[in-house]
Design a protein around this motif. Structure first.
Motif, PDB file in Angstrom:
ATOM      1  N   UNK A  12       0.849  -1.264   0.161  1.00 32.35           N
ATOM      2  CA  UNK A  12       0.072   0.055   0.103  1.00 32.35           C
ATOM      3  C   UNK A  12       0.840   1.271  -0.012  1.00 32.35           C
ATOM      4  N   UNK A  13       0.238   2.270  -0.260  1.00 32.09           N
ATOM      5  CA  UNK A  13       0.953   3.667  -0.265  1.00 32.09           C
ATOM      6  C   UNK A  13       1.263   4.202   1.244  1.00 32.09           C
ATOM      7  N   UNK A  14       0.090   4.389   2.011  1.00 27.29           N
ATOM      8  CA  UNK A  14       0.345   4.696   3.331  1.00 27.29           C
ATOM      9  C   UNK A  14      -0.492   3.700   4.048  1.00 27.29           C
ATOM     10  N   UNK A  15      -0.066   3.781   5.477  1.00 33.32           N
ATOM     11  CA  UNK A  15      -0.567   2.815   6.357  1.00 33.32           C
ATOM     12  C   UNK A  15      -2.341   3.282   6.544  1.00 33.32           C
ATOM     13  N   UNK A  30       3.946  -3.747   2.973  1.00 37.91           N
ATOM     14  CA  UNK A  30       4.809  -2.828   2.795  1.00 37.91           C
ATOM     15  C   UNK A  30       4.276  -1.660   2.375  1.00 37.91           C
ATOM     16  N   UNK A  31       4.564  -0.630   3.151  1.00 37.73           N
ATOM     17  CA  UNK A  31       4.235   0.596   2.941  1.00 37.73           C
ATOM     18  C   UNK A  31       5.488   1.643   2.266  1.00 37.73           C
ATOM     19  N   UNK A  89       1.722  -7.794  -7.023  1.00 36.13           N
ATOM     20  CA  UNK A  89       0.744  -7.645  -5.902  1.00 36.13           C
ATOM     21  C   UNK A  89       0.751  -6.142  -5.891  1.00 36.13           C
ATOM     22  N   UNK A  90       1.134  -5.325  -6.764  1.00 42.73           N
ATOM     23  CA  UNK A  90       1.169  -3.856  -6.932  1.00 42.73           C
ATOM     24  C   UNK A  90      -0.404  -3.398  -6.915  1.00 42.73           C
TER      25      UNK A  90
END
Ligand code: MG
Length: 165
Positions: free
Chosen positions: A10-13, A134-135, A163-164
């Motif tokens: 993900x980009x941000x949590x 992963x962020x 998994x993008x």
């Protein structure tokens, strides 16, 4: 190589909805601090992180901070959020995950670990056999050692397009 691949990205949590964890049957989430919840060594908590933590707790998901940083950094930060913590976790070693599981009385299959670094957070989650998320780092580090690590991470992530999100 697959030990370096995050289960999810993900980009941000705070972009991961609490329902996402419920759907994946995750009841305990271990959180990295630096560059995951806030920028490196920043004692302030962004509003988005605070709101996300409140939503997660409302959804019944337990949170615990698992950081490689020093207790002087990690403990006041965790206290501010009302969360338990394990400092000096030595990720990618898995003893912190084991301790967290014992402390909260949960099985590994119900646990996830979120962080911004492949060679500590993701490797730790994968070695421990829990879900690794992963962020993107909130801010890129200036030190040469970190720049080299980030370059190596990009090599791994280029291979892992699966998994993008
Ligand atoms: Mg970090």
């Amino acid at each position: 190589m697959s030990l370096f691949y995050p289960c999810y990205r993900f980009r941000r949590i705070w972009e991961i909805a609490p329902e996402w964890f419920t759907v994946h049957q995750i009841s305990v989430v271990l959180l990295d601090v630096d560059n995951t919840l806030t920028t490196h060594d920043n004692p302030e908590v962004p509003d988005e992180a605070r709101r996300w933590i409140a939503q997660m707790q409302k959804a019944g998901i337990k949170l615990l901070i698992l950081s490689n940083n020093r207790p002087e950094r990690v403990e006041p930060f965790a206290r501010k959020l009302g969360l338990g913590c394990i400092a000096n976790a030595a990720k990618p070693l898995t003893r912190g995950v084991r301790r967290a599981g014992e402390r909260l009385g949960v099985q590994k299959r119900e646990m996830a670990l979120i962080g911004d670094q492949i060679f500590t957070d993701i490797l730790c989650g994968n070695l421990a056999g829990i879900v690794s998320i992963l962020v993107e780092p909130m801010e890129l580090e200036r030190f040469l050692f970190f720049k080299l690590k980030r370059a190596a991470e990009r090599v791994v992530l280029r291979r892992d397009r699966r998994k993008e999100l």
